[in-house]
Design a protein around this motif. Structure first.
Motif, PDB file in Angstrom:
ATOM      1  N   ASP A   1       0.828  -1.210   0.000  1.00 35.31           N
ATOM      2  CA  ASP A   1       0.000   0.000   0.000  1.00 35.31           C
ATOM      3  C   ASP A   1       0.863   1.261   0.000  1.00 35.31           C
ATOM      4  O   ASP A   1       0.439   2.303  -0.511  1.00 35.31           O
ATOM      5  N   LYS A   2       2.061   1.166   0.549  1.00 39.62           N
ATOM      6  CA  LYS A   2       2.954   2.324   0.549  1.00 39.62           C
ATOM      7  C   LYS A   2       3.554   2.567  -0.824  1.00 39.62           C
ATOM      8  O   LYS A   2       3.814   3.722  -1.205  1.00 39.62           O
ATOM      9  N   MET A   3       3.782   1.492  -1.595  1.00 35.07           N
ATOM     10  CA  MET A   3       4.370   1.626  -2.922  1.00 35.07           C
ATOM     11  C   MET A   3       3.321   1.893  -3.995  1.00 35.07           C
ATOM     12  O   MET A   3       3.652   2.412  -5.077  1.00 35.07           O
ATOM     13  N   ALA A   4       2.049   1.587  -3.733  1.00 34.29           N
ATOM     14  CA  ALA A   4       1.006   1.716  -4.747  1.00 34.29           C
ATOM     15  C   ALA A   4       0.896   3.119  -5.331  1.00 34.29           C
ATOM     16  O   ALA A   4       0.768   3.264  -6.562  1.00 34.29           O
TER      17      ALA A   4
ATOM     18  N   TYR B   1      -1.846  -6.772   6.185  1.00 35.95           N
ATOM     19  CA  TYR B   1      -2.488  -5.462   6.263  1.00 35.95           C
ATOM     20  C   TYR B   1      -1.854  -4.438   5.336  1.00 35.95           C
ATOM     21  O   TYR B   1      -2.472  -3.418   5.008  1.00 35.95           O
ATOM     22  N   SER B   2      -0.618  -4.686   4.889  1.00 31.03           N
ATOM     23  CA  SER B   2       0.120  -3.674   4.128  1.00 31.03           C
ATOM     24  C   SER B   2       0.267  -4.008   2.657  1.00 31.03           C
ATOM     25  O   SER B   2       0.940  -3.271   1.936  1.00 31.03           O
ATOM     26  N   VAL B   3      -0.359  -5.092   2.174  1.00 29.08           N
ATOM     27  CA  VAL B   3      -0.163  -5.539   0.803  1.00 29.08           C
ATOM     28  C   VAL B   3      -1.406  -5.217  -0.019  1.00 29.08           C
ATOM     29  O   VAL B   3      -2.535  -5.492   0.394  1.00 29.08           O
ATOM     30  N   THR B   4      -1.194  -4.615  -1.195  1.00 30.75           N
ATOM     31  CA  THR B   4      -2.278  -4.343  -2.134  1.00 30.75           C
ATOM     32  C   THR B   4      -2.711  -5.643  -2.791  1.00 30.75           C
ATOM     33  O   THR B   4      -1.874  -6.411  -3.262  1.00 30.75           O
ATOM     34  N   LYS B   5      -3.991  -5.895  -2.821  1.00 28.86           N
ATOM     35  CA  LYS B   5      -4.524  -7.171  -3.332  1.00 28.86           C
ATOM     36  C   LYS B   5      -4.606  -7.155  -4.855  1.00 28.86           C
ATOM     37  O   LYS B   5      -5.671  -7.302  -5.457  1.00 28.86           O
TER      38      LYS B   5
ATOM     39  N   VAL C   1      -2.257  -5.424  -8.431  1.00 26.43           N
ATOM     40  CA  VAL C   1      -1.929  -4.112  -8.989  1.00 26.43           C
ATOM     41  C   VAL C   1      -3.079  -3.571  -9.831  1.00 26.43           C
ATOM     42  O   VAL C   1      -3.159  -2.367 -10.094  1.00 26.43           O
ATOM     43  N   ASP C   2      -4.016  -4.447 -10.242  1.00 27.71           N
ATOM     44  CA  ASP C   2      -5.150  -3.963 -11.031  1.00 27.71           C
ATOM     45  C   ASP C   2      -6.123  -3.144 -10.206  1.00 27.71           C
ATOM     46  O   ASP C   2      -7.091  -2.600 -10.767  1.00 27.71           O
ATOM     47  N   GLN C   3      -5.911  -3.035  -8.915  1.00 33.18           N
ATOM     48  CA  GLN C   3      -6.738  -2.145  -8.112  1.00 33.18           C
ATOM     49  C   GLN C   3      -6.351  -0.676  -8.282  1.00 33.18           C
ATOM     50  O   GLN C   3      -7.127   0.210  -7.899  1.00 33.18           O
ATOM     51  N   ILE C   4      -5.173  -0.414  -8.837  1.00 36.64           N
ATOM     52  CA  ILE C   4      -4.718   0.970  -8.985  1.00 36.64           C
ATOM     53  C   ILE C   4      -4.476   1.344 -10.439  1.00 36.64           C
ATOM     54  O   ILE C   4      -4.615   2.519 -10.798  1.00 36.64           O
TER      55      ILE C   4
END
Length: 207
Positions: free
Chosen positions: A88-91, A124-128, A130-133
């Motif tokens: 989530d920090k890198m997204a 808690y810190s991982v984006t589920k 990359v297609d979410q962004i």
């Protein structure tokens, strides 16, 4: 004598005012050029980046497919390969760099972590994914995928580019129902133009 009035067919959506001058073979040539000149902006975030590097080395050599690795920056690239765990920090950084790439641009999600979070999906810190962004064109599964899997993903992307129509892909702002004002960024307010007042009207300079 029954005369049926001619039926007005809808005008197909076109990209640009001069697109009517581009014959269909020209569009095939343009797609061919995009297909075999993919400048890659590698976003290596974890161990899948090692497999990407292996695919670019002499054993697999994806340059023979028309893929040029390690573009100088996002403004010179048209293919982003996201390889590794997106947190989530890198997204926001991934999205910002994607938006800096010129159109037309494509994305390959390389590896399970980039596809859906992988073994860290419940963190808690991982984006589920990359297609979410950003939009993704091709997904390459595996943990980690082998270089041959990336080569297959590149071939699938090239097949997609060969069949695409930029008019259908992008259309126009009017077709999408987006106004010009909505496309303007409100992050930076431009300075006032010399010779205009605060209300935007021109000043009387003939006094």
């Amino acid at each position: 004598m029954d005369v049926t009035p001619p039926v007005d067919l809808p005008e197909p959506r076109r990209l640009g005012v001069l697109s009517r001058l581009a014959p269909e073979p020209m569009k095939v040539v343009l797609n061919w050029g995009r297909r075999y000149s993919l400048w890659v902006f590698n976003f290596g975030l974890a161990c899948c980046a090692i497999e990407f590097i292996a695919a670019s080395m002499a054993r697999h050599d994806f340059i023979r497919l028309g893929v040029i690795p390690f573009a100088p920056g996002p403004r010179q690239a048209d293919l982003m390969i996201v390889s590794g765990t997106v947190t989530d920090k890198m997204a926001p950084a991934v999205k910002r760099l994607y938006e800096q790439m010129p159109e037309p641009k494509y994305v390959i999600s390389f590896g399970a972590c980039s596809n859906c979070g992988g073994p860290y999906w419940d963190s808690y810190s991982v984006t589920k994914g990359v297609d979410q962004i950003i939009p993704v064109d091709v997904y390459v599964p595996g943990c980690p995928p082998r270089p041959e899997a990336l080569l297959q993903g590149i071939l699938k992307l090239q097949e997609k580019i060969a069949k695409e129509s930029l008019g259908d892909r992008y259309g126009s702002a009017a077709d999408a129902g987006v106004s010009a004002a909505a496309l303007r960024s409100d992050l930076v307010t431009p300075p006032p133009t010399p010779g205009t007042g605060a209300s935007g009207g021109s000043e009387d300079t003939d006094r």
